[in-house]
Write a protein that holds these residues in place. Structure first.
Motif, PDB file in Angstrom:
ATOM      1  N   THR A 133       7.743  -9.331  18.545  1.00  0.00           N
ATOM      2  CA  THR A 133       6.305  -9.096  18.416  1.00  0.00           C
ATOM      3  C   THR A 133       6.073  -7.974  17.410  1.00  0.00           C
ATOM      4  N   LYS A 134       5.279  -8.250  16.396  1.00  0.00           N
ATOM      5  CA  LYS A 134       5.028  -7.255  15.342  1.00  0.00           C
ATOM      6  C   LYS A 134       4.060  -6.172  15.824  1.00  0.00           C
ATOM      7  N   GLY A 135       4.061  -5.075  15.087  1.00  0.00           N
ATOM      8  CA  GLY A 135       3.087  -4.003  15.371  1.00  0.00           C
ATOM      9  C   GLY A 135       3.746  -2.782  15.979  1.00  0.00           C
ATOM     10  N   ILE A 136       3.132  -1.646  15.759  1.00  0.00           N
ATOM     11  CA  ILE A 136       3.670  -0.369  16.246  1.00  0.00           C
ATOM     12  C   ILE A 136       3.520  -0.277  17.767  1.00  0.00           C
ATOM     13  N   LYS A 137       4.592   0.121  18.452  1.00  0.00           N
ATOM     14  CA  LYS A 137       4.557   0.205  19.925  1.00  0.00           C
ATOM     15  C   LYS A 137       4.458   1.656  20.409  1.00  0.00           C
ATOM     16  N   ALA A 138       5.081   2.550  19.660  1.00  0.00           N
ATOM     17  CA  ALA A 138       5.082   3.957  20.108  1.00  0.00           C
ATOM     18  C   ALA A 138       5.177   4.905  18.917  1.00  0.00           C
TER      19      ALA A 138
ATOM     20  N   GLU B 199       8.781   3.926   0.629  1.00  0.00           N
ATOM     21  CA  GLU B 199       8.960   3.705   2.063  1.00  0.00           C
ATOM     22  C   GLU B 199       7.607   3.668   2.777  1.00  0.00           C
ATOM     23  N   ARG B 200       6.678   4.546   2.361  1.00  0.00           N
ATOM     24  CA  ARG B 200       5.340   4.559   2.972  1.00  0.00           C
ATOM     25  C   ARG B 200       4.604   3.258   2.692  1.00  0.00           C
ATOM     26  N   ALA B 201       4.740   2.759   1.453  1.00  0.00           N
ATOM     27  CA  ALA B 201       4.086   1.496   1.084  1.00  0.00           C
ATOM     28  C   ALA B 201       4.637   0.348   1.924  1.00  0.00           C
ATOM     29  N   LYS B 202       5.957   0.382   2.156  1.00  0.00           N
ATOM     30  CA  LYS B 202       6.611  -0.650   2.966  1.00  0.00           C
ATOM     31  C   LYS B 202       6.074  -0.590   4.407  1.00  0.00           C
ATOM     32  N   GLN B 203       5.934   0.644   4.916  1.00  0.00           N
ATOM     33  CA  GLN B 203       5.436   0.831   6.281  1.00  0.00           C
ATOM     34  C   GLN B 203       4.000   0.354   6.426  1.00  0.00           C
ATOM     35  N   LYS B 204       3.208   0.541   5.364  1.00  0.00           N
ATOM     36  CA  LYS B 204       1.807   0.135   5.422  1.00  0.00           C
ATOM     37  C   LYS B 204       1.681  -1.381   5.618  1.00  0.00           C
ATOM     38  N   LYS B 205       2.592  -2.127   4.932  1.00  0.00           N
ATOM     39  CA  LYS B 205       2.578  -3.587   5.071  1.00  0.00           C
ATOM     40  C   LYS B 205       3.114  -4.012   6.432  1.00  0.00           C
ATOM     41  N   ASN B 206       4.146  -3.309   6.883  1.00  0.00           N
ATOM     42  CA  ASN B 206       4.793  -3.706   8.136  1.00  0.00           C
ATOM     43  C   ASN B 206       5.289  -2.464   8.870  1.00  0.00           C
ATOM     44  N   MET B 207       4.478  -1.991   9.803  1.00  0.00           N
ATOM     45  CA  MET B 207       4.824  -0.754  10.505  1.00  0.00           C
ATOM     46  C   MET B 207       6.042  -0.958  11.402  1.00  0.00           C
ATOM     47  N   PRO B 208       6.913   0.075  11.514  1.00  0.00           N
ATOM     48  CA  PRO B 208       8.041  -0.046  12.455  1.00  0.00           C
ATOM     49  C   PRO B 208       7.530  -0.095  13.890  1.00  0.00           C
ATOM     50  N   ASP B 209       8.348  -0.592  14.796  1.00  0.00           N
ATOM     51  CA  ASP B 209       7.934  -0.649  16.215  1.00  0.00           C
ATOM     52  C   ASP B 209       7.801   0.757  16.793  1.00  0.00           C
ATOM     53  N   LEU B 210       8.727   1.627  16.401  1.00  0.00           N
ATOM     54  CA  LEU B 210       8.724   3.003  16.888  1.00  0.00           C
ATOM     55  C   LEU B 210       8.662   3.928  15.678  1.00  0.00           C
ATOM     56  N   LEU B 211       7.641   4.765  15.635  1.00  0.00           N
ATOM     57  CA  LEU B 211       7.435   5.627  14.467  1.00  0.00           C
ATOM     58  C   LEU B 211       7.604   7.092  14.860  1.00  0.00           C
ATOM     59  N   ILE B 212       8.465   7.797  14.129  1.00  0.00           N
ATOM     60  CA  ILE B 212       8.658   9.233  14.352  1.00  0.00           C
ATOM     61  C   ILE B 212       7.915   9.957  13.231  1.00  0.00           C
TER      62      ILE B 212
ATOM     63  N   ILE C  11      -3.904  -0.824  12.727  1.00  0.00           N
ATOM     64  CA  ILE C  11      -2.515  -0.331  12.780  1.00  0.00           C
ATOM     65  C   ILE C  11      -2.154   0.061  14.208  1.00  0.00           C
ATOM     66  N   PHE C  12      -3.097   0.732  14.891  1.00  0.00           N
ATOM     67  CA  PHE C  12      -2.783   1.321  16.191  1.00  0.00           C
ATOM     68  C   PHE C  12      -3.163   0.468  17.399  1.00  0.00           C
ATOM     69  N   LYS C  13      -3.717  -0.715  17.182  1.00  0.00           N
ATOM     70  CA  LYS C  13      -4.217  -1.482  18.346  1.00  0.00           C
ATOM     71  C   LYS C  13      -3.097  -1.931  19.284  1.00  0.00           C
ATOM     72  N   THR C  14      -1.829  -2.032  18.764  1.00  0.00           N
ATOM     73  CA  THR C  14      -0.700  -2.474  19.604  1.00  0.00           C
ATOM     74  C   THR C  14       0.035  -1.304  20.257  1.00  0.00           C
ATOM     75  N   LEU C  15      -0.468  -0.091  20.061  1.00  0.00           N
ATOM     76  CA  LEU C  15       0.212   1.110  20.528  1.00  0.00           C
ATOM     77  C   LEU C  15       0.244   1.197  22.057  1.00  0.00           C
ATOM     78  N   THR C  16       1.433   1.464  22.607  1.00  0.00           N
ATOM     79  CA  THR C  16       1.537   1.607  24.070  1.00  0.00           C
ATOM     80  C   THR C  16       1.855   3.047  24.491  1.00  0.00           C
ATOM     81  N   ALA C  17       2.323   3.866  23.551  1.00  0.00           N
ATOM     82  CA  ALA C  17       2.684   5.242  23.938  1.00  0.00           C
ATOM     83  C   ALA C  17       2.672   6.200  22.760  1.00  0.00           C
ATOM     84  N   VAL C  18       2.287   7.450  23.055  1.00  0.00           N
ATOM     85  CA  VAL C  18       2.471   8.566  22.118  1.00  0.00           C
ATOM     86  C   VAL C  18       3.233   9.646  22.885  1.00  0.00           C
TER      87      VAL C  18
END
Length: 834
Positions: A72-77, A118-131, A149-156
């Motif tokens: 499942t795509k999208g940032i999770k945390a 790397e930022r441009a790459k992330q903009k197109k496809n965010m990692p699941d877990l972002l530090i 970008i943040f609608k799939t976020l489950t945790a900070v």
């Protein structure tokens, strides 16, 4: 999948690594999977990272039963770290767990070091877990379509929350979280904190003012059913990490201790410690001290060449990373470092820590001790090396603090309007915002829970009109309002300038010292010059100078031979004793006053205490000591509140001002962490000071303003506020605006607000922050209240006492070169020993 099935997956993984999860880790997993927010309190090196990465990955498995075949795509945390240096290790830990469970989850880093590609790459496809860092998260909120970008976020997860709390970066995080809560309603917020006193308040600040107060605290040795409990939880790891504090006691103790050795007289005594350990970190309090220690060890022991390195914030990133790696693979014997190695970099092989000089706070000391044997279950060993004899009292106090688990509070900022204004422009730069929608989010934060409708409206007017007195200037009208009432930015230049300025860390400024007639003398810290008024004299570069005026970022001076003018001495090092540390120090002196020399440190100081009692007294907890004596320099009046240098600076200025109201007299002020001295050319009637109740808290605010030139201090503070709020632009990456131009721009604005708009919230904030954070007015008030209950003991001494000696010699250092000073102190000591 039930929670028990999920946690058994984690248990199995831990087993494959030969580990066993701690009870606090399992409790955190369960609480997270139950949908709770919370704060985890656990010591350094106890496995905090896996306490929260694990349930984040397990939650993904729970939400996606086909996770092995369908990703499942999208940032999770999002994992927030205050230091970029920590991000690589956090990524490795997360990636290892996600890969071993075959989740296909990706882990990415986004900090100031991340490349544009790397930022441009992330903009197109965010990692699941972002530090990321607080500043980089704000930059994401400044991008178009951030809600998608943040609608799939489950945790900070906010790591090292104690480092952010009590700073404007903490306020920045509060505001970012307030927005993400709305954008991602399923998101859980977790903080990780190691060393902090006010844990419950820390959790309230993290989760916001709307957080229910019925939070449940859970310790490892308590069994609690999480079902149906409050929506937030505080979990304390019941891991008693043993800390062994060993003081390096000089073989020969001075009777008259003075500052300024840098501890180098004990250099030979640390060499056996270095030789016994595989790896040692030598912590210093300042960068200059770090450089000096590194050079002196190599000078005296050249055999350490290639086996010893240095690590501090001014060294480039590549060298710092090389040093960190060299510690890991045990190719270095020792590293001399500053606070750049205080936090979370995992150095399992480090055996020993040496602390040079008093760390001034318990939390910092414990944080540094925790670097030793950074493995669960193993004791941490820290050697304390005093830079002067009196610091052995601090060593004894630190031992008590470690044993009694005393910890400092971090005081959160309130109503930081400069950060709020920056945040509102951030939202306007991205997709725009509707005030009615954003205001309840902001009011739900801890920092802005007390904001009024009028203050909110003022902030909106400020970003659209430039405040009342700046309406004629278009550059301050950064935000537009459309017909629907949406606030937005349409200028690409405004948006770019804002993105370049996001952040709350403003670097310290240096002030040039020049003769009025021309001629450059040197540079001096803005902090020092900012507390002076025209006419004050000070010693710099071996010359007595009178301040004529402060213009832009230059102090214009002339030579002075006036000996009766107010000479304000500055004694290096900004670190001051924390209030908890001060209290324990006073308790140690109480045990000495009762002749209970029950620690090796106090026993080692026997000769000093005996001499002090011969000349004066060692004050007990219920006593406030004042000493007076005369030397060829003049009449010395020394006061001992034992409250830290910032409080003493303010109290000394306050007392000097109040005395001058009784009779015309001028003073030179000197201070350290134990007390302050008022030196004058005429005797001071101390009984008059006592009888007139000059330590009263009445009219404290007004008298402080008059005594320490608070307008000048506030003017300095305003520069930071002007930069953070975006009124002053710091420049483009390739062309930074000079500090003196920044200062002159902000001074101009300060004067405009003072003359035409004194109710300006940013102008008022400068004064509020000066008193609350710079002068520690609240702590000063408590100290004065304590003195009011104590018995004032006035001792008229023949000569300097051991307690007063360090204060006098600090002032002398401002006037004499090190060689002359050494000779002078030798002569003073010989005279006093007769």
């Amino acid at each position: 999948m039930k929670n028990s099935q999920l946690t058994s997956i984690a248990d199995s993984w831990f087993e494959t690594k030969g580990w066993k999860p701690f009870p606090f880790q399992k409790k955190t997993w369960n609480a997270f999977l139950d949908g709770k927010n919370g704060l985890l309190n656990a010591p350094t090196g106890s496995g905090k990272t896996y306490a929260l990465w694990t349930p984040i990955v397990l939650q993904y498995i729970k939400d996606n039963p086909d996770y092995k075949t369908k990703h499942t795509k999208g940032i999770k945390a999002i994992w927030i770290t205050p230091l970029r240096a920590l991000s690589v290790e956090i990524k490795q830990a997360a990636q290892r767990f996600a890969d071993d469970l075959e989740t296909g989850m990706t882990v990415g880093i986004r900090t100031g070091d991340t490349s544009q590609s790397e930022r441009a790459k992330q903009k197109k496809n965010m990692p699941d877990l972002l530090i990321t860092t607080p500043e980089s998260l704000m930059l994401l909120l400044a991008s178009k379509g951030y809600d998608k970008i943040f609608k799939t976020l489950t945790a900070v997860v906010v790591d090292e929350w104690h480092e952010l709390l009590g700073s404007k970066r903490g306020v920045q995080m509060e505001l970012a979280l307030s927005r993400l809560k709305t954008v991602s309603p399923q998101m859980r917020i977790w903080g990780i904190s190691a060393t902090i006193g006010n844990l419950e308040q820390a959790q309230d600040v993290l989760l916001g003012a709307s957080n229910d107060n019925s939070l449940s605290a859970v310790k490892d040795n308590e069994i609690k059913d999480f079902e149906g409990s409050a929506n937030s939880i505080l979990i304390k790891a019941n891991l008693k990490k043993k800390i062994v504090v060993k003081s390096i006691i000089p073989k020969k103790m001075e009777t008259f201790p003075w500052r300024g050795h840098l501890g180098l007289h004990l250099l030979d005594q640390i060499i056996p410690i270095l030789n016994k350990s595989k790896t040692t970190i030598i912590f210093t309090n300042t960068r200059s001290q770090c450089e000096i220690w590194f050079q002196k060890i190599l000078e005296k022991y050249p055999e350490f060449a290639g086996e010893i390195a240095m690590h501090h914030g001014s060294i480039n990133k590549e060298t710092r990373l090389w040093v960190e790696q060299a510690i890991r693979n045990e190719s270095l014997k020792a590293v001399v470092a500053t606070s750049s190695l205080d936090l979370g970099v995992d150095f399992a092989p480090v055996e020993t820590i040496i602390q040079i000089g008093g760390p001034k706070g318990i939390a910092k000391f414990l944080q540094r001790a925790g670097r030793s044997n950074h493995r669960p279950g193993e004791p941490s060993v820290i050697h304390f090396l005093p830079t002067h004899a009196m610091e052995l009292i601090e060593a004894s106090a630190l031992k008590k603090a470690v044993k009694g688990e005393v910890m400092e509070d971090r005081i959160p900022y309130l109503l930081s309007f400069d950060v709020l204004i920056q945040y509102l422009v951030t939202l306007a730069v991205s997709d725009g915002f509707f005030p009615k929608k954003i205001f309840p989010e902001i009011k739900a934060t801890f920092c802005f829970q007390g904001i009024t409708e009028e203050q909110w409206q003022w902030c909106l007017n400020f970003i659209t009109l430039g405040s009342q007195s700046l309406q004629a200037y278009d550059e301050y009208k950064r935000v537009l309002v459309d017909d629907d009432g949406r606030f937005y930015v349409d200028s690409r230049q405004t948006a770019m300038m804002h993105r370049l300025s996001i952040g709350t860390i403003v670097s310290d400024a240096m002030v040039q010292v020049k003769y009025v007639s021309g001629g450059f003398i040197g540079t001096i810290e803005e902090f020092f010059i900012g507390k002076m008024k025209p006419g004050d004299t000070f010693v710099f570069a071996g010359r007595t100078l009178e301040l004529v005026r402060l213009r832009n970022m230059a102090a214009q001076v002339r030579r002075s031979s006036k000996k009766t003018r107010n000479i304000v001495s500055f004694m290096g090092g900004r670190m001051a004793l924390s209030s908890q540390m001060s209290e324990i120090l006073r308790n140690e002196l109480q045990s000495e006053a009762d002749h209970k020399r029950n620690t090796p440190e106090l026993k080692a100081l026997s000769d000093i205490f005996d001499r002090q009692e011969l000349e004066s007294i060692v004050p007990g907890n219920n006593e406030f000591l004042i000493e007076t004596f005369k030397t060829r320099e003049g009449y010395h009046n020394v006061f001992y509140p034992f409250e830290g240098r910032f409080v003493h600076m303010a109290m000394g200025g306050l007392l000097a001002y109040r005395i001058s109201l009784l009779s015309p007299i001028t003073f030179s002020l000197a201070y350290n962490d134990y007390g302050f001295e008022l030196l004058s050319d005429q005797p001071l009637d101390i009984q008059n000071v006592i009888d007139n109740n000059l330590f009263s808290t009445e009219y404290l605010f007004d008298d402080l303003q008059k005594s320490l030139n608070s307008t000048e201090l506030a003017r300095r503070k305003f520069r930071d506020i002007a930069v953070i709020s975006g009124m002053v632009f710091t420049g483009y990456p390739s062309k930074q605006i000079k500090t003196k131009h920044l200062q002159s721009n902000s001074q101009l604005l300060f004067d405009v607000f003072r003359d035409y708009e004194p109710d300006n919230l940013l102008y008022q904030q400068a004064f509020r922050e000066t008193f609350e954070h710079e002068m520690e007015e609240g702590r000063l008030q408590l100290a004065l209240e304590r003195i009011a209950k104590q018995t004032i003991v006035w001792k008229q001494c023949e000569d300097a006492t051991p307690f007063s000696f360090p204060i006098i010699t600090d002032r002398l250092r401002e006037k004499l070169s090190s060689e002359k000073l050494k000779d002078r102190i030798k002569r003073m000591t010989l005279k006093l020993m007769k």
